[in-house]
Each structure stands twice: as C-alpha cells, then as structure tokens.
Design a protein around this motif. Structure first.
Motif, short mmCIF file in Angstrom:
data_model
loop_
_atom_site.label_atom_id
_atom_site.label_comp_id
_atom_site.label_asym_id
_atom_site.label_seq_id
_atom_site.Cartn_x
_atom_site.Cartn_y
_atom_site.Cartn_z
N TYR A 3 -20.20 74.60 125.97
CA TYR A 3 -20.65 73.22 125.88
C TYR A 3 -20.42 72.63 124.49
O TYR A 3 -19.95 71.50 124.36
CB TYR A 3 -22.13 73.12 126.25
N LEU A 4 -20.77 73.36 123.45
CA LEU A 4 -20.58 72.86 122.08
C LEU A 4 -19.46 73.57 121.36
O LEU A 4 -19.30 73.42 120.14
CB LEU A 4 -21.89 73.01 121.30
N GLU A 5 -18.66 74.33 122.08
CA GLU A 5 -17.55 75.05 121.46
C GLU A 5 -16.49 74.07 120.95
O GLU A 5 -16.14 73.11 121.63
CB GLU A 5 -16.91 75.99 122.49
N GLY A 6 -16.02 74.32 119.74
CA GLY A 6 -14.99 73.49 119.16
C GLY A 6 -15.49 72.22 118.50
O GLY A 6 -14.71 71.38 118.05
N PHE A 7 -16.82 72.05 118.43
CA PHE A 7 -17.37 70.84 117.82
C PHE A 7 -17.23 70.90 116.30
O PHE A 7 -17.27 71.96 115.69
CB PHE A 7 -18.85 70.69 118.20
N SER A 8 -17.07 69.72 115.69
CA SER A 8 -16.96 69.61 114.25
C SER A 8 -17.61 68.30 113.82
O SER A 8 -18.12 67.53 114.66
CB SER A 8 -15.48 69.61 113.83
N TRP A 9 -17.59 68.03 112.51
CA TRP A 9 -18.15 66.76 112.04
C TRP A 9 -17.34 65.58 112.57
O TRP A 9 -17.90 64.50 112.78
CB TRP A 9 -18.18 66.74 110.51
N TRP A 10 -16.05 65.78 112.79
CA TRP A 10 -15.22 64.71 113.35
C TRP A 10 -15.66 64.38 114.78
O TRP A 10 -15.70 63.22 115.18
CB TRP A 10 -13.75 65.10 113.33
N VAL A 11 -15.98 65.41 115.54
CA VAL A 11 -16.45 65.21 116.91
C VAL A 11 -17.77 64.47 116.90
O VAL A 11 -18.00 63.55 117.72
CB VAL A 11 -16.59 66.55 117.66
N LEU A 12 -18.65 64.84 115.99
CA LEU A 12 -19.94 64.16 115.87
C LEU A 12 -19.73 62.68 115.54
O LEU A 12 -20.42 61.81 116.09
CB LEU A 12 -20.79 64.82 114.78
N LEU A 13 -18.77 62.39 114.68
CA LEU A 13 -18.47 61.00 114.33
C LEU A 13 -17.94 60.23 115.54
O LEU A 13 -18.28 59.06 115.73
CB LEU A 13 -17.45 60.96 113.19
N VAL A 14 -17.13 60.90 116.36
CA VAL A 14 -16.63 60.27 117.59
C VAL A 14 -17.80 59.92 118.51
O VAL A 14 -17.87 58.81 119.06
CB VAL A 14 -15.65 61.22 118.32
N ILE A 15 -18.73 60.85 118.68
CA ILE A 15 -19.88 60.64 119.57
C ILE A 15 -20.72 59.46 119.10
O ILE A 15 -21.06 58.56 119.87
CB ILE A 15 -20.72 61.92 119.66
N VAL A 16 -21.07 59.46 117.81
CA VAL A 16 -21.93 58.40 117.26
C VAL A 16 -21.23 57.04 117.32
O VAL A 16 -21.83 56.03 117.72
CB VAL A 16 -22.36 58.73 115.82
N SER A 17 -19.96 57.01 116.93
CA SER A 17 -19.24 55.73 116.90
C SER A 17 -19.05 55.17 118.30
O SER A 17 -19.21 53.96 118.53
CB SER A 17 -17.88 55.90 116.21
N GLN A 18 -18.72 56.02 119.27
CA GLN A 18 -18.52 55.54 120.63
C GLN A 18 -19.85 55.08 121.26
O GLN A 18 -19.87 54.12 122.03
CB GLN A 18 -17.89 56.64 121.49
N ALA A 19 -20.93 55.77 120.92
CA ALA A 19 -22.24 55.34 121.42
C ALA A 19 -22.61 53.97 120.84
O ALA A 19 -23.06 53.08 121.56
CB ALA A 19 -23.30 56.37 121.05
N LEU A 20 -22.38 53.81 119.55
CA LEU A 20 -22.68 52.53 118.90
C LEU A 20 -21.82 51.41 119.48
O LEU A 20 -22.29 50.30 119.72
CB LEU A 20 -22.44 52.66 117.39
N ASN A 21 -20.55 51.72 119.74
CA ASN A 21 -19.65 50.71 120.29
C ASN A 21 -20.06 50.31 121.70
O ASN A 21 -19.93 49.14 122.09
CB ASN A 21 -18.22 51.22 120.29
N GLY A 22 -20.55 51.26 122.47
CA GLY A 22 -21.03 50.95 123.81
C GLY A 22 -22.18 49.96 123.77
O GLY A 22 -22.25 49.02 124.59
N LEU A 23 -23.08 50.14 122.82
CA LEU A 23 -24.21 49.22 122.67
C LEU A 23 -23.74 47.83 122.22
O LEU A 23 -24.26 46.80 122.67
CB LEU A 23 -25.22 49.79 121.68
N ILE A 24 -22.75 47.81 121.32
CA ILE A 24 -22.21 46.53 120.86
C ILE A 24 -21.56 45.79 122.02
O ILE A 24 -21.74 44.57 122.18
CB ILE A 24 -21.18 46.75 119.72
N MET A 25 -20.81 46.50 122.85
CA MET A 25 -20.13 45.85 123.97
C MET A 25 -21.13 45.31 125.00
O MET A 25 -20.87 44.31 125.66
CB MET A 25 -19.17 46.83 124.65
N SER A 26 -22.29 45.95 125.11
CA SER A 26 -23.31 45.41 126.02
C SER A 26 -23.85 44.08 125.49
O SER A 26 -24.14 43.16 126.26
CB SER A 26 -24.45 46.42 126.20
N VAL A 27 -23.96 43.97 124.16
CA VAL A 27 -24.38 42.70 123.55
C VAL A 27 -23.32 41.63 123.80
O VAL A 27 -23.63 40.48 124.13
CB VAL A 27 -24.61 42.87 122.03
#
Length: 323
Positions: free
Chosen positions: A244-268
């Motif tokens: 499940y978390l295999e291969g995760f890195s700080w770059w992956v974490l940045l992808v998750i946070v940025s895409q989550a934030l963008n999803g909220l922006i698009m709902s606005v």
C-alpha cells in the motif's frame, strides 16, 4: 445629515475594499490551480524509480480522496459550523454517489486505455474532453454558447493538441522514437468514452453543487465520502502486487497534497463559476508544465509551444474579452 453622508461613504468604501479582496483571492486561487495542474506531470516523473512508477496508483488515489475528505471536514467545522444545525437528509447526499462513481470510472479508464494506445496518443486525444465538457455544459445546464465562444473553445482544444504533440523536445532522443503514435479501434472507443464521462462528471457535479442550498464544505464531505468508499473498493479488487505505501517518497506526498488541494479549489470554481473557467485553467497550466519541464528535465521548447500559447491567449480574448 453630514453623519449620514459619512456613514454612506464608509459603507461604499468597505464594500469596494471587500470586492477588491474577493477578486484578489479568486485570482490567487485560480493561479494556484494553474500551478498545481501544470506541475502534476513533472512531479509524477520525479516520483519514478528507474523510469517506472514505484507505487500503487490506486493507493495514491485513495489517499488523495481521503485527504480531501479530511480537509472538507476541517473547513466545515471552522467556517460552516453554525450551519450544521440545518437538517440534512440522505436525499441530499445520494446524488454525490453518482458523481464519485463517474470520477472513479474515469480514473480507471485512464489506466486501461494505455493498453490500446501509446501515452503520446492518449495525451493528444484527451484534449477532446474540452469539447465534450463544453457540449454537455451547454446542453444539460442550458447555457447557450455563442459561435465566438465555441470558436474560443476550439482554439483551446487545438492549443492542447499541438502542445502535447510537440510543444517540448528532448534533444538527446530522436523525436521519431518518442512520437510513434498508434491506437487500436478499442482505444478509439475508450478515449471517446473517457472524454464523455469526463465532461459528464464535471457538468453533473456542477449542477448538484449549484442546485443544493448547502454549504460547499458539506457538499464536498458527501462527495469525498463516496469517493473514498469507491476507491478503497477498487484498490482492494485490483489486487496490486505493490504494497500500500511501498515506493512512497516526499514527491508522492507532494502529489497527494497538491491534488487534494486542487480538487477543493475546483469545487469552489464549479460552485461559484463554471466548468468553462475550469477548462481555461487546465489549458493555461501548459505554461507551468513547460517551465518545469525545461528547468527539471532539460527539455527544449519548440515553435509549437509558442503557437499553442498564442492560441490560448486568443481563446481567452475571444471568450472573455470580446463584447
């Protein structure tokens, strides 16, 4: 009399300042979305290990949906807690299940389409979702688009196709090896289905957000609750060999946070503007994508990039500037 005039002037001044502040915040939000859209592909490239994605894509989707769910709950408790007293029924939450299902279907189509076409063909043809979104937006939301606006959206689609086809060039590799486009009949069917579902999910979600008299954060809570459930089920059924978390890195974490934030922006954007604004934001993101690709991967801009940029500028002028 003087006191009344002074109060009136102060009210107008506060109103003007509030309007300016709202416009500034709206502009910053759209700019942030442009940056996130444009940085998504470069960030995924930085996540790769020996040219391959080392993590489970379905687990990342689950974490993105979960992050959006948590953020929606936090924002609801901070800004809309006074409105929680209103009675909410499952009749209001149920429509978001279909929205989440459409988004989940599209995410899975992206994966399966790669079996029937090369990635470059997918990138080029996926720009057709601009047309499908605009068509469904016009039909289902009863928004009449003039010929001039349709022309602007056509230019937007053409700009996306040209940029993805040859806006960037890697001088260390032969262009022919990178752009051997191919697609099967099944691939054509899937890309058509992908574009239609992409447009339908966006337009349907916009319709729900605007017709319900509920706080946006509560609506997001419904949407991402179903999103988490569906994507967890898809992840479990995919039976990925990757942990499940295999291969995760700080770059992956940045992808998750940025895409989550963008999803909220698009709902606005969909709640207070429309999907056409969203399409222009996505198209404008090629500027950020090109800048990061040149900076991080030593790619070179071609004439097609600048031509695409010209078409985007002309499309913005035709859609928003011409009266």
């Amino acid at each position: 009399m003087v006191f009344e005039i002074t109060c009136s002037v102060r009210k107008r001044a506060r109103s003007a300042a509030s309007t300016v502040l709202k416009k500034a915040l709206w502009g910053l939000m759209l700019l942030l979305s442009v940056v996130i859209y444009g940085s998504h592909a470069p960030l995924l490239t930085l996540c790769k290990d020996n040219g391959k994605i080392p993590f489970s894509a379905s687990s990342v989707v689950v974490l993105i949906e979960l992050t959006k769910l948590v953020l929606s709950l936090v924002f609801l408790l901070i800004w809309d807690w006074k409105q929680l007293r209103v009675s909410v029924s499952w009749h209001q939450a149920a429509p978001f299940a279909l929205s989440a299902l459409l988004y989940a279907a599209n995410n899975n189509l992206v994966v399966h389409m790669q079996l029937f076409m090369d990635p470059s063909t997918y990138q080029v043809l996926s720009n057709l979702k601009i047309g499908s979104t605009a068509l469904l937006y016009s039909v289902f939301l009863h928004q009449r688009l003039t010929i001039r606006k349709w022309g602007a959206l056509f230019l937007l689609t053409a700009a996306g196709v040209l940029y993805t086809y040859g806006g960037l060039q890697d001088l260390q590799h032969s262009p022919a090896s990178d752009m051997e486009l191919h697609i099967t009949p099944v691939g054509l069917l899937l890309i058509s289905l992908y574009c239609m579902i992409s447009g339908l999910s966006a337009v349907y979600t916009e319709a729900i957000l605007k017709t319900q008299d509920l706080p946006l954060n509560l609506q997001n809570l419904f949407l991402y609750f179903f999103g988490v459930l569906l994507n967890v089920a898809i992840h479990l059924l995919s039976a990925s060999a990757t942990g499940y978390l295999e291969g995760f890195s700080w770059w992956v974490l940045l992808v998750i946070v940025s895409q989550a934030l963008n999803g909220l922006i698009m709902s606005v954007v969909m709640k207070h503007s429309n999907n056409i604004t969203r399409l222009f934001v996505i198209s404008a993101s090629v500027i950020v994508n090109a800048f990061l690709s040149v900076l991080l991967f030593s790619l070179h801009l071609t004439a097609l990039f600048f031509f695409s940029l010209l078409l985007i500028g002309l499309a913005v002028h035709l859609y928003y500037g011409v009266k």
